[in-house]
Design an enzyme around this catalytic site. Structure first.
Site, PDB file in Angstrom:
ATOM      1  N   GLU A 120       0.719   1.082  -4.752  1.00 22.16           N
ATOM      2  CA  GLU A 120       1.050   0.114  -3.706  1.00 22.16           C
ATOM      3  C   GLU A 120       0.160  -1.103  -3.930  1.00 22.16           C
ATOM      4  O   GLU A 120      -0.841  -1.022  -4.631  1.00 22.16           O
ATOM      5  CB  GLU A 120       0.825   0.719  -2.309  1.00 22.16           C
ATOM      6  CG  GLU A 120      -0.605   1.115  -1.961  1.00 22.16           C
ATOM      7  CD  GLU A 120      -1.494  -0.018  -1.472  1.00 22.16           C
ATOM      8  OE1 GLU A 120      -0.983  -0.966  -0.844  1.00 22.16           O
ATOM      9  OE2 GLU A 120      -2.705   0.030  -1.736  1.00 22.16           O
ATOM     10  N   HIS A 122      -0.315  -1.541   2.607  1.00 23.48           N
ATOM     11  CA  HIS A 122      -0.652  -2.652   3.511  1.00 23.48           C
ATOM     12  C   HIS A 122       0.568  -2.980   4.363  1.00 23.48           C
ATOM     13  O   HIS A 122       1.207  -4.015   4.200  1.00 23.48           O
ATOM     14  CB  HIS A 122      -1.074  -3.882   2.697  1.00 23.48           C
ATOM     15  CG  HIS A 122      -2.304  -3.675   1.887  1.00 23.48           C
ATOM     16  ND1 HIS A 122      -2.334  -2.894   0.748  1.00 23.48           N
ATOM     17  CD2 HIS A 122      -3.566  -4.152   2.034  1.00 23.48           C
ATOM     18  CE1 HIS A 122      -3.561  -2.914   0.234  1.00 23.48           C
ATOM     19  NE2 HIS A 122      -4.328  -3.673   1.000  1.00 23.48           N
ATOM     20  N   SER A 166      -6.629   0.651  -0.051  1.00 19.61           N
ATOM     21  CA  SER A 166      -6.878  -0.643  -0.679  1.00 19.61           C
ATOM     22  C   SER A 166      -8.069  -0.524  -1.643  1.00 19.61           C
ATOM     23  O   SER A 166      -8.027   0.287  -2.557  1.00 19.61           O
ATOM     24  CB  SER A 166      -7.105  -1.711   0.401  1.00 19.61           C
ATOM     25  OG  SER A 166      -6.987  -3.002  -0.148  1.00 19.61           O
TER      26      SER A 166
END
Length: 307
Positions: free
Chosen positions: A208, A278, A110
């Site tokens: 992502e 995630h 992330s």
């Protein structure tokens, strides 16, 4: 080739830091028994529990925790408590030489994409895109496969991803081999035009994201396209795009239509549907190692991340 950090041994000490937003402390506490079961000792960063608005302490606090863990010879690996926002605020002040002189494992995803790119490109060390302690490990939703992915830190394991793990879709056939780089799409885009922008030339690019509507993903992929990053890549590995449903407008293109528009005509291997990001399970991977993407058989093979 990037330098692979030494593997972990049972009894080693892991440093825990909050490089971005404040983590959920209850979840972080719950995650520690998992590290214990792996045979690891833990050293908490001084500012893991600090708060400064939406940040886990000031930039100086978070940077000093990172530097302290990098410089401490007792610390064999650094696992991030969580992501959120904020690593990019001090990226230009990271002493990458600390990692270059004493390579060690750095694990997270992330917002940690900023650290992956900075350390990968400037310290030339392999880092790991994997589930974090408070955000993932300490939750009831944490799955066995996600837990097993930590084994790659203890021995050099070649990773193989196929449809045995999740359904995959090929948007481009053929085979490409190259260094696996990338991470969170919005972070990659936010670094464009800076010295921390991703280098995709001849590499396999992983993307992502989470909570981004199709039009936002469209905008970010268009920016990567205009910056030449999609054309320069040898192949594209499309990870999980969690909760990518439209919220603001009823009329929309689907995520699949957006991916097809930007990635379907690149004349290179492009495969979507990887449980990287995630999501649960979360298939953790090393970044900066050689990998092979086969768009015909829909497989991804990744060389080990540790020495």
């Amino acid at each position: 080739m990037r330098i692979r950090p030494p593997r972990l041994q049972k009894g080693d000490t892991i440093g825990i830091i909050s490089p971005s937003s404040p983590p959920n402390l209850e979840s972080l506490q719950r995650s520690l028994s998992f590290l214990e079961r792996l045979g690891l000792n833990v050293k908490m960063g001084k500012h893991v529990e600090s708060k400064h608005g939406y940040l886990a302490g000031t930039d100086e606090d978070r940077l000093s925790d990172l530097h302290e863990m990098l410089a401490d010879p007792e610390i064999k690996g650094i696992i991030c408590a969580g992501g959120g926002y904020g690593a990019g605020r001090y990226a230009d002040r990271i002493d990458v030489q600390l990692m270059a002189e004493q390579p060690k494992i750095l694990w997270g995803y992330s917002d940690i994409t900023y650290l992956h790119t900075t350390i990968g490109q400037y310290a030339n060390v392999v880092t790991f895109h994997g589930p974090m302690l408070a955000s993932d490990v300490g939750l009831d939703t944490f799955q066995d496969l996600s837990a097993k992915m930590f084994n790659q830190l203890f021995e050099p394991i070649e990773l193989h991803y196929s449809e045995a793990i999740s359904p995959l879709t090929s948007l481009g056939g053929g085979v490409a081999q190259g260094e696996l780089v990338g991470g969170n799409l919005s972070l990659l885009v936010s670094a464009l035009g800076t010295k921390f922008e991703i280098d995709t030339r001849g590499k396999l690019l992983l993307i992502e994201d989470v909570d981004e509507e199709p039009y936002q993903i469209d905008s970010m992929l268009n920016q990567l396209r205009l910056a030449g990053k999609l054309n320069e890549a040898a192949g594209i590995v499309v990870g999980d795009f969690a909760r990518a449903e439209p919220k603001k407008r009823k009329e929309t293109l689907s995520l699949e239509e957006v991916l097809q528009h930007y990635l379907g005509d690149l004349s290179k291997p492009v495969v979507t549907g990887f449980k990287i990001g995630h999501c649960e399970p979360h298939f953790a991977i090393p970044l900066g190692v050689e990998a092979r993407l086969d768009g015909d058989s829909k497989t991804l093979t990744i060389l080990p991340g540790v020495e």
